[in-house]
Structure formats: C-alpha cells, structure tokens
Scaffold this motif. Structure first.
Motif, PDB file in Angstrom:
ATOM      1  N   SER A 213      82.722   2.844   1.417  1.00 39.59           N
ATOM      2  CA  SER A 213      82.684   1.540   0.780  1.00 39.59           C
ATOM      3  C   SER A 213      81.391   0.907   0.852  1.00 39.59           C
ATOM      4  O   SER A 213      80.605   1.285   1.559  1.00 39.59           O
ATOM      5  N   PRO A 214      81.059  -0.167   0.048  1.00 43.30           N
ATOM      6  CA  PRO A 214      79.892  -0.751  -0.137  1.00 43.30           C
ATOM      7  C   PRO A 214      79.351  -1.178   1.325  1.00 43.30           C
ATOM      8  O   PRO A 214      78.334  -0.992   1.640  1.00 43.30           O
ATOM      9  N   LEU A 215      80.181  -1.777   2.223  1.00 46.67           N
ATOM     10  CA  LEU A 215      79.982  -2.285   3.377  1.00 46.67           C
ATOM     11  C   LEU A 215      79.683  -1.303   4.570  1.00 46.67           C
ATOM     12  O   LEU A 215      78.833  -1.551   5.303  1.00 46.67           O
ATOM     13  N   GLN A 216      80.468  -0.213   4.381  1.00 50.66           N
ATOM     14  CA  GLN A 216      80.211   1.036   5.079  1.00 50.66           C
ATOM     15  C   GLN A 216      78.840   1.370   5.019  1.00 50.66           C
ATOM     16  O   GLN A 216      78.091   1.616   5.700  1.00 50.66           O
ATOM     17  N   TYR A 217      78.730   1.480   3.725  1.00 49.81           N
ATOM     18  CA  TYR A 217      77.246   2.243   3.125  1.00 49.81           C
ATOM     19  C   TYR A 217      76.157   1.159   3.577  1.00 49.81           C
ATOM     20  O   TYR A 217      75.158   1.742   4.260  1.00 49.81           O
ATOM     21  N   LEU A 218      76.252  -0.035   3.661  1.00 47.02           N
ATOM     22  CA  LEU A 218      75.347  -1.143   4.096  1.00 47.02           C
ATOM     23  C   LEU A 218      75.151  -0.791   5.446  1.00 47.02           C
ATOM     24  O   LEU A 218      73.821  -0.861   5.818  1.00 47.02           O
ATOM     25  N   GLU A 219      76.138  -0.612   6.391  1.00 45.95           N
ATOM     26  CA  GLU A 219      75.903  -0.546   7.770  1.00 45.95           C
ATOM     27  C   GLU A 219      74.967   0.714   8.161  1.00 45.95           C
ATOM     28  O   GLU A 219      74.333   0.845   9.003  1.00 45.95           O
ATOM     29  N   ILE A 220      75.497   1.668   7.420  1.00 44.48           N
ATOM     30  CA  ILE A 220      74.722   3.215   7.449  1.00 44.48           C
ATOM     31  C   ILE A 220      73.287   3.044   7.280  1.00 44.48           C
ATOM     32  O   ILE A 220      72.387   3.345   7.976  1.00 44.48           O
ATOM     33  N   CYS A 221      72.870   2.280   6.143  1.00 45.18           N
ATOM     34  CA  CYS A 221      71.602   2.180   5.962  1.00 45.18           C
ATOM     35  C   CYS A 221      70.870   1.235   6.858  1.00 45.18           C
ATOM     36  O   CYS A 221      69.643   1.556   7.311  1.00 45.18           O
ATOM     37  N   ARG A 222      71.567   0.211   7.550  1.00 48.05           N
ATOM     38  CA  ARG A 222      71.060  -0.613   8.421  1.00 48.05           C
ATOM     39  C   ARG A 222      70.723   0.119   9.776  1.00 48.05           C
ATOM     40  O   ARG A 222      69.784  -0.050  10.399  1.00 48.05           O
ATOM     41  N   MET A 223      71.594   0.914  10.282  1.00 44.10           N
ATOM     42  CA  MET A 223      71.367   1.939  11.343  1.00 44.10           C
ATOM     43  C   MET A 223      70.287   2.821  11.331  1.00 44.10           C
ATOM     44  O   MET A 223      69.689   3.107  12.234  1.00 44.10           O
ATOM     45  N   ASN A 224      70.472   3.466   9.990  1.00 45.62           N
ATOM     46  CA  ASN A 224      69.218   4.354   9.810  1.00 45.62           C
ATOM     47  C   ASN A 224      67.951   3.708   9.951  1.00 45.62           C
ATOM     48  O   ASN A 224      66.933   4.215  10.359  1.00 45.62           O
ATOM     49  N   ARG A 225      67.814   2.525   9.355  1.00 42.48           N
ATOM     50  CA  ARG A 225      66.410   1.739   9.385  1.00 42.48           C
ATOM     51  C   ARG A 225      66.163   1.244  10.701  1.00 42.48           C
ATOM     52  O   ARG A 225      64.907   1.208  11.336  1.00 42.48           O
ATOM     53  N   ALA A 226      67.196   1.033  11.503  1.00 40.51           N
ATOM     54  CA  ALA A 226      67.072   0.447  13.041  1.00 40.51           C
ATOM     55  C   ALA A 226      66.571   1.665  13.797  1.00 40.51           C
ATOM     56  O   ALA A 226      65.499   1.598  14.860  1.00 40.51           O
ATOM     57  N   ARG A 227      67.102   2.871  13.375  1.00 36.83           N
ATOM     58  CA  ARG A 227      66.559   4.284  14.217  1.00 36.83           C
ATOM     59  C   ARG A 227      65.166   4.270  14.037  1.00 36.83           C
ATOM     60  O   ARG A 227      64.456   4.638  14.979  1.00 36.83           O
ATOM     61  N   GLN A 228      64.825   4.149  12.752  1.00 37.44           N
ATOM     62  CA  GLN A 228      63.335   4.214  12.503  1.00 37.44           C
ATOM     63  C   GLN A 228      62.378   3.152  13.107  1.00 37.44           C
ATOM     64  O   GLN A 228      61.399   3.551  13.774  1.00 37.44           O
ATOM     65  N   LEU A 229      62.900   1.891  13.380  1.00 38.39           N
ATOM     66  CA  LEU A 229      62.209   0.903  13.943  1.00 38.39           C
ATOM     67  C   LEU A 229      62.071   1.231  15.470  1.00 38.39           C
ATOM     68  O   LEU A 229      60.990   0.760  16.082  1.00 38.39           O
ATOM     69  N   LEU A 230      63.062   1.777  15.946  1.00 36.81           N
ATOM     70  CA  LEU A 230      62.967   2.044  17.384  1.00 36.81           C
ATOM     71  C   LEU A 230      62.375   3.141  17.678  1.00 36.81           C
ATOM     72  O   LEU A 230      61.497   2.852  18.775  1.00 36.81           O
TER      73      LEU A 230
END
Length: 271
Positions: A213-230
């Motif tokens: 779903s769009p919101l599930q996809y958004l959360e996946i993108c957010r978590m991938n970005r958070a991994r990079q920043l961490l």
C-alpha cells in the motif's frame, strides 16, 4: 569562437564526460566506424541532429544517443546559447538493456526526460561525475563509470521501452512524491489528490504496481533512510526521527524495531 567546455577523462581512456556551452551555430560530422557510444543531454537551447530519416531538434531535458559504428551528424543552427552534457563511452555488458531507447534511425536514439525528479538527478550526477573526473581522487575512474550507470538508470525511468514504462505514470508520480517528502505528514487522501486519483483507485493501482500500500511503502522508505542516517551520521536519534517524518522519537523507535528487530540505538552500535 570556441565552445566553452568542462571535460573530464577520469583516468579511463574509454570514458570521456563533460559539459559544453556554445553561443554560435556549429556543425559536427564524425564518420562511421567509431567504437564508442555518445550520449548528449540538452541543458538549454536547441540541438540539431541529422539522421537518414530526417532531423531531430532537441530541447532542454532531451537526450540523444549515438550507438557505436555509425556516423554522427549534429550541431546547432541558431545564434543562441546551447548548453549540454555529454558522455563518450564503451558500455559495460550489463548496460546494453539500458541503451535500448526509441530509435529515430539505427544511428540515433532519443528520449525526452519529462519528470523534474529524473532531470534533477541526471543533471546532478553529470555535475558530480565531471567534478570527480577532474579531481585526483584515486577512485575517480570507478566513481565516474558508476555515475554514468546512474545516469543511464535515470534515463531508463523515462524510457517507454524500458521496464519502468510498465508502471502507470500516476503511480510513478506517487512514488516520487513519497520518496521526496519523507519528513512531511502524508495522508492517503492528499496523495490521491496529488496524483489525480480517487483514494480507492490509487490504492488498487499502487498495490498492483508495488505489491504494497502507499503508506506501507512510505514507512519502508522512511526506515531505509533512517538506517542510512544511523550508520553514516552521528545525528541524535530524535533528529533522525524528525528527518524521516516521526515527531515522536518513542513511536519512531517502536516502528524501527518492528522493521529491523533492533532499537535505533542497538542498530547504530552494531553497524
């Protein structure tokens, strides 16, 4: 008047990448038999490309590709500024799928880069590749070739013959919007309006294209970005949470642990 140019040959005799700016008409002809390919991306003005079937005039955002072995006949006819990036290269074997652009003739292929995100990415990557090629970085050759591959991948997102063409353009717009606004609150209704679709139609088309779903996809993108920043920054966890759209760092930590099995702090320590 000679054209103003910035050219980088980043330690690789098979790759030449640069930027040219001409303000007067010119005409370039190269006879058949060259073993390299030539990519020209229009930044501003009008380019003129001759082929056996006629003439192709390019505008900003257009890209043309000369395959190896064919004559090249191009230039500019107007007394105005014509700015372009170019790359002359010998493609890696795995790139040939990315080079299957619509043909105006066997000797000339053409794409129009229509989306702002693709244009921005292509122009930024060209600029970075030129800067690296002119540097003394020991890995400049590898960086330059990887940058060219990235440019070809972005071009492929606009290629009607490429795999990306199978995605509805409205869903591509939704994907771009989600990835470019990770820090902002996004609702399904607002995303549907942005794409010109009803909520139900957006949900169906999005799931059909991506499997989620769009919101599930958004959360996946957010978590991938958070991994990079961490992994790559010392930023506090609450700042990273805000950067990926979570005002509450405790809720962010809960969602992060659900995706990765670790808290943000534990993930950073293990990285």
């Amino acid at each position: 008047m000679r054209p103003r140019s910035t050219t980088a040959r980043p330690g690789d005799s098979e790759l030449l990448i640069g930027r040219l700016h001409t303000e007067k008409p010119f005409h370039t002809v190269r006879e058949a038999g060259l073993t390299s390919w030539l990519l020209i991306y229009n930044l501003g003005g009008e380019g003129v490309f001759h082929h056996p079937g006629g003439v192709q005039r390019t505008k900003p955002g257009d890209a043309v590709l000369f395959p190896s072995g064919f004559a090249r006949d191009y230039g500019a006819t107007r007394k105005s500024s014509y700015r372009r990036f170019y790359a002359e290269f010998h493609p890696r074997a795995e790139w040939h799928e990315l080079l299957q652009w619509p043909e105006l003739a066997p000797s000339l292929r053409h794409l129009s880069i229509r989306t702002d995100s693709a244009r921005h990415a292509i122009e930024l990557t060209f600029t970075e590749a030129i800067a690296l090629g002119l540097s003394h970085h020991p890995r400049r050759e590898a960086f330059a070739r990887n940058a060219l591959e990235k440019i070809l991948l972005w071009c492929d997102t606009e290629n009607p013959l490429g795999k990306s063409a199978l995605i509805d353009p409205r869903i591509r717009r939704a994907l771009d919007h989600l990835t470019q606004h990770l820090a902002e609150p996004i609702t399904l209704a607002a995303l549907a309006r942005h794409c010109g679709l009803s909520v139900s139609r957006l949900s169906w088309l999005f799931h059909h294209a991506t499997g989620t779903s769009p919101l599930q996809y958004l959360e996946i993108c957010r978590m991938n970005r958070a991994r990079q920043l961490l992994r790559l920054t010392p930023n506090p966890i609450q700042d990273i949470a805000a950067e990926v759209g979570y005002a509450d760092p405790f809720y962010f930590s809960m969602r992060f642990k659900r995706h990765t099995g670790k808290s943000p702090r534990a993930y950073r320590q293990a990285a």
